[in-house]
Design a protein around this motif. Sequence first.
Motif, PDB file in Angstrom:
ATOM      1  N   VAL A 187      36.567  85.464 139.126  1.00  0.00           N
ATOM      2  CA  VAL A 187      35.513  86.479 139.234  1.00  0.00           C
ATOM      3  C   VAL A 187      35.605  87.420 138.035  1.00  0.00           C
ATOM      4  O   VAL A 187      36.677  87.927 137.710  1.00  0.00           O
ATOM      5  CB  VAL A 187      35.645  87.289 140.536  1.00  0.00           C
ATOM      6  N   ASP A 188      34.488  87.629 137.362  1.00  0.00           N
ATOM      7  CA  ASP A 188      34.449  88.553 136.225  1.00  0.00           C
ATOM      8  C   ASP A 188      34.518  89.990 136.736  1.00  0.00           C
ATOM      9  O   ASP A 188      33.738  90.384 137.614  1.00  0.00           O
ATOM     10  CB  ASP A 188      33.169  88.363 135.410  1.00  0.00           C
ATOM     11  N   LEU A 189      35.438  90.779 136.167  1.00  0.00           N
ATOM     12  CA  LEU A 189      35.572  92.183 136.528  1.00  0.00           C
ATOM     13  C   LEU A 189      35.264  93.052 135.320  1.00  0.00           C
ATOM     14  O   LEU A 189      35.866  92.890 134.261  1.00  0.00           O
ATOM     15  CB  LEU A 189      36.995  92.499 137.007  1.00  0.00           C
ATOM     16  N   ALA A 190      34.321  93.963 135.478  1.00  0.00           N
ATOM     17  CA  ALA A 190      34.050  94.979 134.464  1.00  0.00           C
ATOM     18  C   ALA A 190      34.508  96.322 135.032  1.00  0.00           C
ATOM     19  O   ALA A 190      34.659  96.474 136.249  1.00  0.00           O
ATOM     20  CB  ALA A 190      32.570  95.016 134.119  1.00  0.00           C
ATOM     21  N   VAL A 191      34.718  97.291 134.149  1.00  0.00           N
ATOM     22  CA  VAL A 191      35.188  98.612 134.572  1.00  0.00           C
ATOM     23  C   VAL A 191      34.327  99.683 133.925  1.00  0.00           C
ATOM     24  O   VAL A 191      34.129  99.681 132.707  1.00  0.00           O
ATOM     25  CB  VAL A 191      36.665  98.831 134.194  1.00  0.00           C
ATOM     26  N   ASP A 192      33.814 100.597 134.735  1.00  0.00           N
ATOM     27  CA  ASP A 192      33.013 101.724 134.255  1.00  0.00           C
ATOM     28  C   ASP A 192      33.825 103.001 134.448  1.00  0.00           C
ATOM     29  O   ASP A 192      34.114 103.398 135.580  1.00  0.00           O
ATOM     30  CB  ASP A 192      31.704 101.798 135.044  1.00  0.00           C
ATOM     31  N   ALA A 193      34.181 103.636 133.343  1.00  0.00           N
ATOM     32  CA  ALA A 193      34.981 104.866 133.405  1.00  0.00           C
ATOM     33  C   ALA A 193      34.118 106.121 133.402  1.00  0.00           C
ATOM     34  O   ALA A 193      34.650 107.236 133.486  1.00  0.00           O
ATOM     35  CB  ALA A 193      35.972 104.908 132.246  1.00  0.00           C
ATOM     36  N   ASN A 194      32.812 105.985 133.256  1.00  0.00           N
ATOM     37  CA  ASN A 194      31.876 107.107 133.378  1.00  0.00           C
ATOM     38  C   ASN A 194      32.303 108.336 132.572  1.00  0.00           C
ATOM     39  O   ASN A 194      32.327 109.458 133.089  1.00  0.00           O
ATOM     40  CB  ASN A 194      31.700 107.480 134.848  1.00  0.00           C
ATOM     41  N   MET A 195      32.662 108.116 131.321  1.00  0.00           N
ATOM     42  CA  MET A 195      32.992 109.219 130.409  1.00  0.00           C
ATOM     43  C   MET A 195      34.075 110.140 130.970  1.00  0.00           C
ATOM     44  O   MET A 195      33.982 111.360 130.873  1.00  0.00           O
ATOM     45  CB  MET A 195      31.737 110.041 130.082  1.00  0.00           C
TER      46      MET A 195
END
Length: 394
Positions: A187-195
């Motif tokens: 499963v592809d995992l992306a990460v959003d750190a939202n600045m």
Amino acid sequence: MKITAVEATPLGSPLDEPLRWGAMVVGTKGGIVVRVTTDEGLVGIGEAGFSSEYFSTVGPIINHQLAPMLVGRDPRDIGAIWQQMLEATHMWGRRGIETYAISGVDIALWDLLGKISGQPVYRLLGASKPKVRAYFAPSLKPVDQIVDEAKLAVGDGFTAMKLRVTGDIAGAVELVGSVRDAVGAGVDLAVDANMSYDRRGALELARELEAFGVAWLEEPILARSLTQYVDDHTWLADRVSIKLSGGESLLTRFEFIDLVTRRTFDILQPDATSVGGISEAKRVADLASTWNLSCVPHIACSSGTGIALAAGLHMILACENTPLIEVDAYGGPGWDGMLVNPLVVEDGYLAALDAPGLGVELAPDADERFAVSAEAARPTGGVISFGARGDSAR
């Protein structure tokens, strides 16, 4: 054919508990719905911005500034109308919240053009593919809850997902590692750190995440100006192997120029409801293509109307460099009766309905059932912005 009315209305439903995505917190799941009506009785629908809670600033621009100057225009002149709206708002907005307003009208015009011509919007734009792989996008929650949601998503057919993290590096590593263990390497995992970080904190985070095979790291660095946004993320890109993505806070193609020329991001993420509509999102995707970059448009999970999702989908299906679409983990009013025919992910993919325009329609009783009060239309959470630009972070 002439435009007889342009109207923006906040529609949504209250949440039992607020949902949080980075700097944005919403107590109502909903959006600013835009209708463009013609003298032949056809109505195009669009969505402006990311939440019904922005209506107090975006709504009046549509209803009191844009609507009067568009009545009487031929709705098929989308390019000319877009330029007219940009020029009319330029001196008092300069690509701020008025671009959200332009976006909602532009999306409605494309929906209307599809209904006039009897074609889905993505075919009018130049169809590139019939469907696109969807990625699951939960909000900020405790690790155990996100792990459970991730397992359910995989069971539902998702093969990609994006996790939100805060400025706590240890907590971010725990979350990503726990989800990776739960869903496996396939499963592809992306990460959003939202600045949430300064540039050195973002560097530390990126290096920690590389071990988990993260597909991309999204906007990790807090920026108060466009110059800092480009400079600091470019600095980070030169020091890590993980792919970086961004652009959801940028408005119109003009703000993306430095990002592509300096190779700041591997993936650009314009949002049709804020960047300038379907017209401008497509231009940004084409700009990315000329630099061999991918485009994975941002689609606000703070909305849930399903209209923004449809707009993003049609733009994506018309481009060759758009491999994924963001799908809200929690649905919203669009799937609770506001739309007659909401989009549904099947086997991990999202396909446009073979219907004229965007392919989604408001239910006859949508205004009555999903009316948003003036109090609920006020923002409940903080936002991050570039300079004087308002309402620009999720």
